[in-house]
Motif scaffolding. Structure first.
Motif, short mmCIF file in Angstrom:
data_model
loop_
_atom_site.label_atom_id
_atom_site.label_comp_id
_atom_site.label_asym_id
_atom_site.label_seq_id
_atom_site.Cartn_x
_atom_site.Cartn_y
_atom_site.Cartn_z
N SER A 58 0.83 -1.20 0.00
CA SER A 58 0.00 0.00 0.00
C SER A 58 0.87 1.24 0.00
O SER A 58 1.89 1.31 0.70
CB SER A 58 -0.91 0.00 1.23
N GLY B 142 -7.17 -3.22 -5.81
CA GLY B 142 -6.81 -2.45 -4.64
C GLY B 142 -6.88 -0.96 -4.81
O GLY B 142 -6.68 -0.20 -3.86
N GLU C 251 -11.63 -4.76 -7.52
CA GLU C 251 -11.28 -6.11 -7.08
C GLU C 251 -11.44 -7.07 -8.26
O GLU C 251 -12.54 -7.27 -8.75
CB GLU C 251 -12.17 -6.55 -5.92
N TYR D 292 -7.78 -1.39 6.49
CA TYR D 292 -7.87 -2.17 5.24
C TYR D 292 -6.65 -2.02 4.34
O TYR D 292 -6.61 -2.61 3.26
CB TYR D 292 -9.17 -1.84 4.51
N LYS D 293 -5.67 -1.25 4.78
CA LYS D 293 -4.35 -1.32 4.14
C LYS D 293 -3.68 -2.65 4.48
O LYS D 293 -2.88 -3.18 3.70
CB LYS D 293 -3.45 -0.18 4.63
N LEU D 294 -4.05 -3.19 5.65
CA LEU D 294 -3.40 -4.40 6.16
C LEU D 294 -4.28 -5.63 6.07
O LEU D 294 -3.79 -6.76 6.18
CB LEU D 294 -3.00 -4.18 7.63
N HIS D 295 -5.58 -5.43 5.89
CA HIS D 295 -6.52 -6.55 5.86
C HIS D 295 -7.30 -6.56 4.54
O HIS D 295 -7.62 -5.50 4.00
CB HIS D 295 -7.49 -6.46 7.03
N TYR D 296 -7.62 -7.74 4.09
CA TYR D 296 -8.36 -7.88 2.84
C TYR D 296 -9.83 -7.50 3.04
O TYR D 296 -10.42 -7.78 4.09
CB TYR D 296 -8.28 -9.33 2.34
N LEU D 297 -10.40 -6.90 2.02
CA LEU D 297 -11.84 -6.69 1.96
C LEU D 297 -12.48 -7.98 1.45
O LEU D 297 -13.00 -8.77 2.21
CB LEU D 297 -12.17 -5.50 1.05
N THR E 122 -8.65 -8.22 -1.98
CA THR E 122 -7.47 -7.35 -1.94
C THR E 122 -7.54 -6.38 -0.78
O THR E 122 -8.65 -5.99 -0.36
CB THR E 122 -7.36 -6.55 -3.27
N PRO E 123 -6.39 -5.97 -0.26
CA PRO E 123 -6.38 -4.81 0.64
C PRO E 123 -6.41 -3.53 -0.18
O PRO E 123 -6.40 -3.58 -1.42
CB PRO E 123 -5.05 -4.96 1.39
#
Length: 229
Positions: A3, A34, A54, A91-96, A99-100
């Motif tokens: 990110s 992303g 996505e 959500y920079k670190l976790h997937y939606l 993708t993050p």
């Protein structure tokens, strides 16, 4: 992919009032997943939508703004956050879904020309003269946007006092014009004696132009050649 954005830089990711279709068009023009933006919800006033490229689609995640006991929180799914930057940082670190968040979508530069003089009413307003060219910074409300003048000064402007006039190397879909930094497009045929950018195509009105042709030439799809209207 890592990110590369600052969640605290609201101007980079907040696009204000924007339709679902416009968000789809902008994000689908990007080649990687992303890429995202945050827009106002068109169905629930005060709420937001996180739009993310996505795979081969654009996902639209509703962000509910909840005010209880003088405290405001933002909810997306079953996650709660104190503010939007905290949500984006998560959500920079976790997937939606797939993708993050990688980076905000690039903004299409929108320029306006003033139809009337505006002297300003409040300290945050940006005064301007008729004919002055302004650059859109954010579309905060339906009737008031934030813009920047040629001197770099920024402030609020009344939308009814300006009109869309330029688009820097991008499609102005609502006005249906192609333009560049040097050519105005004040009507469907690139008004006056201005020419369009080389080999650009107005998909809605089907006008082709180049440096030698004005925009009165149309493209014959069946015969695949130019002809003058």
């Amino acid at each position: 992919m890592t990110s590369t954005f600052d969640p605290d830089d609201k101007n980079s990711w907040y696009f204000g009032p924007m339709s679902r279709q416009d968000a789809n068009d902008l994000l689908m023009s990007e080649s990687e997943g992303g890429i995202f933006l945050v827009r106002d919800s068109t169905s629930i006033q005060g709420d937001y939508v996180l739009c993310v490229r996505e795979d081969s689609k654009v996902s639209h995640y509703i962000i509910n703004k909840i005010v209880e006991d003088d405290q405001t929180v933002f909810r997306i799914g079953d996650q709660m956050f104190s503010d939007l930057p905290s949500l984006l940082n998560f959500y920079k670190l976790h997937y939606l879904d797939t993708t993050p968040l990688i980076r905000p979508a690039p903004r299409r530069v929108e320029k306006l020309v003033a139809k009337y003089d505006f002297d300003g009413r409040d300290d945050e307003d940006l005064p301007f003269k008729k004919g002055e060219v302004l650059t859109v910074v954010t579309k905060d409300e339906e009737q008031w946007w934030t813009a920047r003048n040629a001197l770099g000064q920024t402030g609020s402007i009344p939308v009814p006092y300006v009109q869309k006039r330029y688009c820097d190397h991008h499609i102005y879909r609502d006005e249906q014009y192609y333009c560049d930094d040097h050519h105005c497009c004040d009507d469907q045929h690139c008004g006056g004696h201005q020419t369009c950018r080389d080999n650009q195509h107005n998909y809605d009105s089907q006008y082709y132009c180049d440096d030698q042709r004005y925009c009165h030439s149309q493209y014959n799809r069946d015969n695949e050649r130019y002809y003058d209207s």
